[in-house]
Design a protein around this motif. Sequence first.
Motif, PDB file in Angstrom:
ATOM      1  N   ALA A 141     -38.836  39.998  16.790  1.00 42.44           N
ATOM      2  CA  ALA A 141     -39.466  39.617  18.061  1.00 42.44           C
ATOM      3  C   ALA A 141     -38.427  38.933  18.950  1.00 42.44           C
ATOM      4  O   ALA A 141     -38.260  37.712  18.913  1.00 42.44           O
ATOM      5  CB  ALA A 141     -40.651  38.698  17.807  1.00 42.44           C
ATOM      6  N   ILE A 142     -37.738  39.714  19.740  1.00 39.24           N
ATOM      7  CA  ILE A 142     -36.673  39.186  20.599  1.00 39.24           C
ATOM      8  C   ILE A 142     -37.220  38.151  21.577  1.00 39.24           C
ATOM      9  O   ILE A 142     -36.540  37.175  21.906  1.00 39.24           O
ATOM     10  CB  ILE A 142     -35.955  40.336  21.336  1.00 39.24           C
ATOM     11  CG1 ILE A 142     -35.246  41.227  20.319  1.00 39.24           C
ATOM     12  CG2 ILE A 142     -34.954  39.807  22.367  1.00 39.24           C
ATOM     13  CD1 ILE A 142     -34.724  42.529  20.875  1.00 39.24           C
ATOM     14  N   GLU A 143     -38.455  38.327  21.990  1.00 42.25           N
ATOM     15  CA  GLU A 143     -39.051  37.391  22.948  1.00 42.25           C
ATOM     16  C   GLU A 143     -39.182  35.977  22.386  1.00 42.25           C
ATOM     17  O   GLU A 143     -39.371  35.022  23.136  1.00 42.25           O
ATOM     18  CB  GLU A 143     -40.399  37.906  23.459  1.00 42.25           C
ATOM     19  CG  GLU A 143     -41.479  38.026  22.410  1.00 42.25           C
ATOM     20  CD  GLU A 143     -41.433  39.315  21.580  1.00 42.25           C
ATOM     21  OE1 GLU A 143     -42.319  39.466  20.714  1.00 42.25           O
ATOM     22  OE2 GLU A 143     -40.531  40.155  21.769  1.00 42.25           O
ATOM     23  N   SER A 144     -39.048  35.822  21.076  1.00 43.66           N
ATOM     24  CA  SER A 144     -39.114  34.478  20.498  1.00 43.66           C
ATOM     25  C   SER A 144     -37.807  33.707  20.686  1.00 43.66           C
ATOM     26  O   SER A 144     -37.720  32.545  20.305  1.00 43.66           O
ATOM     27  CB  SER A 144     -39.509  34.538  19.022  1.00 43.66           C
ATOM     28  OG  SER A 144     -38.528  35.200  18.271  1.00 43.66           O
ATOM     29  N   PHE A 145     -36.829  34.351  21.283  1.00 40.04           N
ATOM     30  CA  PHE A 145     -35.552  33.724  21.613  1.00 40.04           C
ATOM     31  C   PHE A 145     -35.429  33.756  23.137  1.00 40.04           C
ATOM     32  O   PHE A 145     -34.933  34.734  23.703  1.00 40.04           O
ATOM     33  CB  PHE A 145     -34.393  34.477  20.943  1.00 40.04           C
ATOM     34  CG  PHE A 145     -34.566  34.616  19.455  1.00 40.04           C
ATOM     35  CD1 PHE A 145     -34.271  33.558  18.606  1.00 40.04           C
ATOM     36  CD2 PHE A 145     -35.051  35.793  18.902  1.00 40.04           C
ATOM     37  CE1 PHE A 145     -34.438  33.677  17.231  1.00 40.04           C
ATOM     38  CE2 PHE A 145     -35.227  35.930  17.535  1.00 40.04           C
ATOM     39  CZ  PHE A 145     -34.922  34.862  16.694  1.00 40.04           C
ATOM     40  N   PRO A 146     -35.911  32.725  23.824  1.00 41.82           N
ATOM     41  CA  PRO A 146     -36.074  32.807  25.282  1.00 41.82           C
ATOM     42  C   PRO A 146     -34.794  33.064  26.074  1.00 41.82           C
ATOM     43  O   PRO A 146     -34.811  33.865  27.017  1.00 41.82           O
ATOM     44  CB  PRO A 146     -36.709  31.469  25.662  1.00 41.82           C
ATOM     45  CG  PRO A 146     -36.588  30.594  24.474  1.00 41.82           C
ATOM     46  CD  PRO A 146     -36.386  31.458  23.279  1.00 41.82           C
ATOM     47  N   THR A 147     -33.711  32.424  25.717  1.00 45.51           N
ATOM     48  CA  THR A 147     -32.478  32.641  26.486  1.00 45.51           C
ATOM     49  C   THR A 147     -31.930  34.030  26.206  1.00 45.51           C
ATOM     50  O   THR A 147     -31.543  34.752  27.132  1.00 45.51           O
ATOM     51  CB  THR A 147     -31.426  31.562  26.161  1.00 45.51           C
ATOM     52  OG1 THR A 147     -32.024  30.269  26.286  1.00 45.51           O
ATOM     53  CG2 THR A 147     -30.231  31.668  27.097  1.00 45.51           C
ATOM     54  N   ILE A 148     -31.906  34.405  24.945  1.00 47.64           N
ATOM     55  CA  ILE A 148     -31.454  35.749  24.582  1.00 47.64           C
ATOM     56  C   ILE A 148     -32.303  36.790  25.301  1.00 47.64           C
ATOM     57  O   ILE A 148     -31.780  37.747  25.880  1.00 47.64           O
ATOM     58  CB  ILE A 148     -31.520  35.957  23.052  1.00 47.64           C
ATOM     59  CG1 ILE A 148     -30.450  35.119  22.352  1.00 47.64           C
ATOM     60  CG2 ILE A 148     -31.381  37.435  22.694  1.00 47.64           C
ATOM     61  CD1 ILE A 148     -30.566  35.103  20.829  1.00 47.64           C
ATOM     62  N   SER A 149     -33.597  36.610  25.271  1.00 47.42           N
ATOM     63  CA  SER A 149     -34.514  37.562  25.889  1.00 47.42           C
ATOM     64  C   SER A 149     -34.256  37.688  27.391  1.00 47.42           C
ATOM     65  O   SER A 149     -34.210  38.795  27.939  1.00 47.42           O
ATOM     66  CB  SER A 149     -35.954  37.127  25.621  1.00 47.42           C
ATOM     67  OG  SER A 149     -36.857  38.060  26.127  1.00 47.42           O
ATOM     68  N   ARG A 150     -34.056  36.564  28.044  1.00 49.35           N
ATOM     69  CA  ARG A 150     -33.799  36.572  29.493  1.00 49.35           C
ATOM     70  C   ARG A 150     -32.494  37.300  29.809  1.00 49.35           C
ATOM     71  O   ARG A 150     -32.435  38.149  30.702  1.00 49.35           O
ATOM     72  CB  ARG A 150     -33.755  35.138  30.027  1.00 49.35           C
ATOM     73  CG  ARG A 150     -33.471  35.047  31.516  1.00 49.35           C
ATOM     74  CD  ARG A 150     -33.412  33.612  32.013  1.00 49.35           C
ATOM     75  NE  ARG A 150     -32.461  32.770  31.325  1.00 49.35           N
ATOM     76  CZ  ARG A 150     -31.138  32.811  31.511  1.00 49.35           C
ATOM     77  NH1 ARG A 150     -30.602  33.677  32.345  1.00 49.35           N
ATOM     78  NH2 ARG A 150     -30.351  31.986  30.848  1.00 49.35           N
ATOM     79  N   VAL A 151     -31.442  36.981  29.055  1.00 54.09           N
ATOM     80  CA  VAL A 151     -30.144  37.628  29.271  1.00 54.09           C
ATOM     81  C   VAL A 151     -30.246  39.123  28.964  1.00 54.09           C
ATOM     82  O   VAL A 151     -29.735  39.961  29.716  1.00 54.09           O
ATOM     83  CB  VAL A 151     -29.046  36.944  28.420  1.00 54.09           C
ATOM     84  CG1 VAL A 151     -27.760  37.759  28.408  1.00 54.09           C
ATOM     85  CG2 VAL A 151     -28.785  35.525  28.925  1.00 54.09           C
ATOM     86  N   TYR A 152     -30.923  39.461  27.900  1.00 52.98           N
ATOM     87  CA  TYR A 152     -31.073  40.870  27.510  1.00 52.98           C
ATOM     88  C   TYR A 152     -31.808  41.668  28.580  1.00 52.98           C
ATOM     89  O   TYR A 152     -31.443  42.815  28.866  1.00 52.98           O
ATOM     90  CB  TYR A 152     -31.796  40.954  26.171  1.00 52.98           C
ATOM     91  CG  TYR A 152     -31.903  42.340  25.585  1.00 52.98           C
ATOM     92  CD1 TYR A 152     -30.820  43.214  25.559  1.00 52.98           C
ATOM     93  CD2 TYR A 152     -33.089  42.777  25.007  1.00 52.98           C
ATOM     94  CE1 TYR A 152     -30.919  44.477  24.993  1.00 52.98           C
ATOM     95  CE2 TYR A 152     -33.197  44.028  24.436  1.00 52.98           C
ATOM     96  CZ  TYR A 152     -32.111  44.878  24.431  1.00 52.98           C
ATOM     97  OH  TYR A 152     -32.218  46.125  23.869  1.00 52.98           O
ATOM     98  N   ASP A 153     -32.819  41.073  29.176  1.00 51.67           N
ATOM     99  CA  ASP A 153     -33.547  41.767  30.241  1.00 51.67           C
ATOM    100  C   ASP A 153     -32.618  42.156  31.387  1.00 51.67           C
ATOM    101  O   ASP A 153     -32.779  43.220  31.991  1.00 51.67           O
ATOM    102  CB  ASP A 153     -34.697  40.905  30.770  1.00 51.67           C
ATOM    103  CG  ASP A 153     -35.882  40.861  29.823  1.00 51.67           C
ATOM    104  OD1 ASP A 153     -35.966  41.713  28.910  1.00 51.67           O
ATOM    105  OD2 ASP A 153     -36.729  39.952  29.987  1.00 51.67           O
ATOM    106  N   VAL A 154     -31.646  41.313  31.677  1.00 54.97           N
ATOM    107  CA  VAL A 154     -30.673  41.618  32.733  1.00 54.97           C
ATOM    108  C   VAL A 154     -29.671  42.666  32.238  1.00 54.97           C
ATOM    109  O   VAL A 154     -29.390  43.650  32.922  1.00 54.97           O
ATOM    110  CB  VAL A 154     -29.943  40.332  33.195  1.00 54.97           C
ATOM    111  CG1 VAL A 154     -28.829  40.654  34.182  1.00 54.97           C
ATOM    112  CG2 VAL A 154     -30.933  39.338  33.803  1.00 54.97           C
ATOM    113  N   LEU A 155     -29.146  42.450  31.041  1.00 55.21           N
ATOM    114  CA  LEU A 155     -28.106  43.340  30.517  1.00 55.21           C
ATOM    115  C   LEU A 155     -28.600  44.763  30.292  1.00 55.21           C
ATOM    116  O   LEU A 155     -27.872  45.722  30.560  1.00 55.21           O
ATOM    117  CB  LEU A 155     -27.539  42.784  29.210  1.00 55.21           C
ATOM    118  CG  LEU A 155     -26.668  41.543  29.345  1.00 55.21           C
ATOM    119  CD1 LEU A 155     -26.393  40.945  27.970  1.00 55.21           C
ATOM    120  CD2 LEU A 155     -25.367  41.872  30.063  1.00 55.21           C
TER     121      LEU A 155
END
Length: 183
Positions: A141-155
Amino acid sequence: GEHLKDEYGAKNPSRSVPTLMVDDSWCIPQSMAALEYLEEAYPHSTPLLPADAKSRADVRTLTEIIAVDTQPPTNDTPMKRAESSGADRLEWARFFTERGLKAFETVVSRTAGRYCCGDTITLADVCLVPALWNAEKFGVAIESFPTISRVYDVLKEHPSFVKSHWQHQPDCPEELRKTERSS
């Protein structure tokens, strides 16, 4: 399975992927060495390593969390070995991926801007994205890692990462390929 053949083993004794074939007589068989070689051999307007030592150390810390702590146990050989000892492959992969992403999240929450380390793409981003492709495959569940998830959405919307997605590669089996419509 191409990487398990003797011909490949002659180029990369670890039989790991990827191997960067620089020319007919020289290759770089380790990911981080290949990435740093490309960074040094082909400088461009947006370096993947920051200019200052502190920021470079942050980038290298994040890359090593992925390249050293997270990704190796989820390679096929360790997973097969774990399975032969009675472990469930998916649980094994999920455990090491989640463990690595927790560590990554702790660091990246202090270093992130738009990307992992500030507002330019770095080697940390280059290492994170494929790790997250695996995380998705393993059901993390990538969304459980908020900063990673936010950066990933951009990348994952960035053209370079879209183009490099494993499902866009010429050797990807047809049934797994992404089309322009499904990207």
